[in-house]
Scaffold this motif. Structure first.
Motif, PDB file in Angstrom:
ATOM      1  N   VAL A   1      18.379 -27.140   4.868  1.00  0.00           N
ATOM      2  CA  VAL A   1      17.639 -25.914   5.214  1.00  0.00           C
ATOM      3  C   VAL A   1      18.418 -25.199   6.314  1.00  0.00           C
ATOM      4  N   GLY A   2      18.813 -23.974   6.053  1.00  0.00           N
ATOM      5  CA  GLY A   2      19.539 -23.173   7.036  1.00  0.00           C
ATOM      6  C   GLY A   2      18.557 -22.346   7.841  1.00  0.00           C
ATOM      7  N   VAL A   3      18.445 -22.646   9.120  1.00  0.00           N
ATOM      8  CA  VAL A   3      17.540 -21.882   9.992  1.00  0.00           C
ATOM      9  C   VAL A   3      18.279 -21.540  11.279  1.00  0.00           C
ATOM     10  N   GLY A   4      18.236 -20.252  11.629  1.00  0.00           N
ATOM     11  CA  GLY A   4      18.927 -19.785  12.826  1.00  0.00           C
ATOM     12  C   GLY A   4      19.602 -18.467  12.526  1.00  0.00           C
TER      13      GLY A   4
ATOM     14  N   MET B   1      23.240 -17.773   3.953  1.00  0.00           N
ATOM     15  CA  MET B   1      22.875 -19.192   4.144  1.00  0.00           C
ATOM     16  C   MET B   1      23.013 -19.952   2.831  1.00  0.00           C
ATOM     17  N   ILE B   2      22.510 -19.344   1.753  1.00  0.00           N
ATOM     18  CA  ILE B   2      22.542 -20.017   0.449  1.00  0.00           C
ATOM     19  C   ILE B   2      23.985 -20.151  -0.027  1.00  0.00           C
ATOM     20  N   MET B   3      24.774 -19.101   0.145  1.00  0.00           N
ATOM     21  CA  MET B   3      26.186 -19.174  -0.266  1.00  0.00           C
ATOM     22  C   MET B   3      26.942 -20.231   0.538  1.00  0.00           C
ATOM     23  N   ALA B   4      26.523 -20.440   1.799  1.00  0.00           N
ATOM     24  CA  ALA B   4      27.171 -21.467   2.634  1.00  0.00           C
ATOM     25  C   ALA B   4      26.745 -22.871   2.222  1.00  0.00           C
TER      26      ALA B   4
END
Ligand SMILES: Cc1cc2nc3c(=O)[nH]c(=O)nc-3n(C[C@H](O)[C@H](O)[C@H](O)COP(=O)(O)O)c2cc1C
Length: 357
Positions: free
Chosen positions: A226-229, A240-243
């Motif tokens: 989960v990418g948060v920030g 975020m999703i591409m990363a």
């Protein structure tokens, strides 16, 4: 064209998540936010005892936020909230591990699961403590177990692989960045009310730090991330999703703009998928990894200004430190010998007249 994803055994309507923060801090707020287009909600950090924060504890900081927010209801009240809560959005109970030892954090998790929690997460600025906690939790819990990592961990690969070996089911990154300090120049006083005036930075400014973090985590381990920030809109969510992120968390932007921001980001993500003719948001997950592996780096490109588009605003000339850009009759032009190809002019041009050749 679909935004739904599978995460920790839940089918989510979209990858957008409300991460730990004031908006998921009690029964009424959880009911309220569950009415918005949010795929999954993390509770505010759960502690044994209720706490209050010296005021002020949340401040807008240019386009981001700073906070020194330790406010929370206590464990007993949380058990009551979890047992009564009836919402249509999957909920992860998030335990503020940093205040207690691993065995106490796991006991709290066991109690929360008994009360009805279907998944738990542990948050700590100390990643070794997280490994110990997950290892213990795995022996006591059947539900999915997550952790949220602090910024800037050392030995990233080792920590991540240890977490996976300990049995973690998904990893969120990251907590807000700190400690930080901001000062009112009229009085010399810190802007936050905490004892030493310090706090933590979140929101738009921290996006590039989180992106690199998510990119690295998804390179080292194969559990959902989960990418948060720093997510503020569909563009940052897509990055975020591409990363490599499966889910995308937000806290600061919904605080600044209201939880309706989730509906907007969802709508904009749908339009993006439609415009690009992409079947599912998951098709974009991690694509930057492949692109980075395959792309050829070059030091030979130089700026070029399209005179048909140039409006002669002069923004490119102002930032051109090697002095390669000069004004002609119809547009600005680049001296290809002096240009070093830094790219600054391209990034400040308001009409995209600068490209690289
Ligand atoms: C006011 C505020 C309170 C927060 N409280 C918590 C918390 O209780 N537990 C936690 O793990 N993270 C907490 N966070 C951190 C967020 O969950 C998130 O990791 C961080 O703010 C980065 O996301 P953002 O840039 O979308 O805000 C808080 C953040 C803010 C701004």
């Amino acid at each position: 064209m679909s935004l739904s994803i599978d995460f920790l055994g839940f089918r989510l309507k979209n990858p957008l998540m409300l991460s730990e923060g004031p908006l998921s801090g009690d029964f009424e707020l959880l009911k309220l936010v569950s009415e918005y287009r949010i795929g999954l909600i993390f509770t505010k950090g759960i502690r044994l005892k209720p706490a209050i924060s010296p005021v002020p504890f949340i401040r807008k900081y240019e386009r981001s936020l700073i906070n020194a927010d330790w406010s929370c209801i206590g464990m007993n009240e949380w058990l009551d909230v979890i047992s009564k809560l009836d919402i249509n959005v999957p909920l992860v109970t998030s335990i503020a591990k940093n205040y207690v030892k691993p065995d106490t954090a796991v006991e709290m998790a066991v109690e929360l699961v008994k009360a009805g929690s279907k998944a738990v997460s542990f948050v700590d600025y100390n990643s070794n403590e997280l490994i110990k906690t997950v290892r213990l939790a795995r022996t006591k819990l059947k539900v999915p177990i997550m952790v949220k990592l602090p910024p800037f961990i050392h030995d990233m690969e080792k920590v991540l692989k240890s977490l996976v070996r300990a049995g973690v089911d998904a990893i969120a990154a990251m907590d807000s960045i700190g400690p930080i300090l901001s000062i009112d120049i009229e009085t010399g006083e810190p802007l936050l009310g905490s004892v030493d005036g310090s706090g933590y930075l979140s929101g738009r400014y921290i996006l590039p730090v989180t992106l690199k973090y998510i990119y690295e985590i998804s390179r080292f381990v194969n559990v959902p991330v989960v990418g948060v920030g720093g997510v503020t809109d569909y563009r940052s969510a897509l990055q975020m999703i591409m990363a490599g992120a499966t889910g995308v968390g937000m806290v600061s932007e919904p605080l600044l703009k209201g939880p309706g921001i989730f509906n907007k980001v969802e709508k904009d993500l749908k339009s993006y998928l439609k415009k690009k003719d992409i079947g599912n948001i998951s098709d974009l997950r991690g694509i930057t990894h492949k692109i980075v592996e395959e792309r050829k780096v070059s030091a030979n490109m130089r700026a070029w200004i399209n005179s048909d588009i140039c409006t002669m605003c002069g923004a490119c000339e102002k930032v051109c430190y090697p002095g390669a850009i000069s004004k002609n009759l119809k547009s600005y032009t680049v001296n290809r010998i002096s240009c070093v190809g830094c790219g600054l002019c391209e990034s400040v041009c308001p009409v995209n007249a600068v490209t690289f050749k």
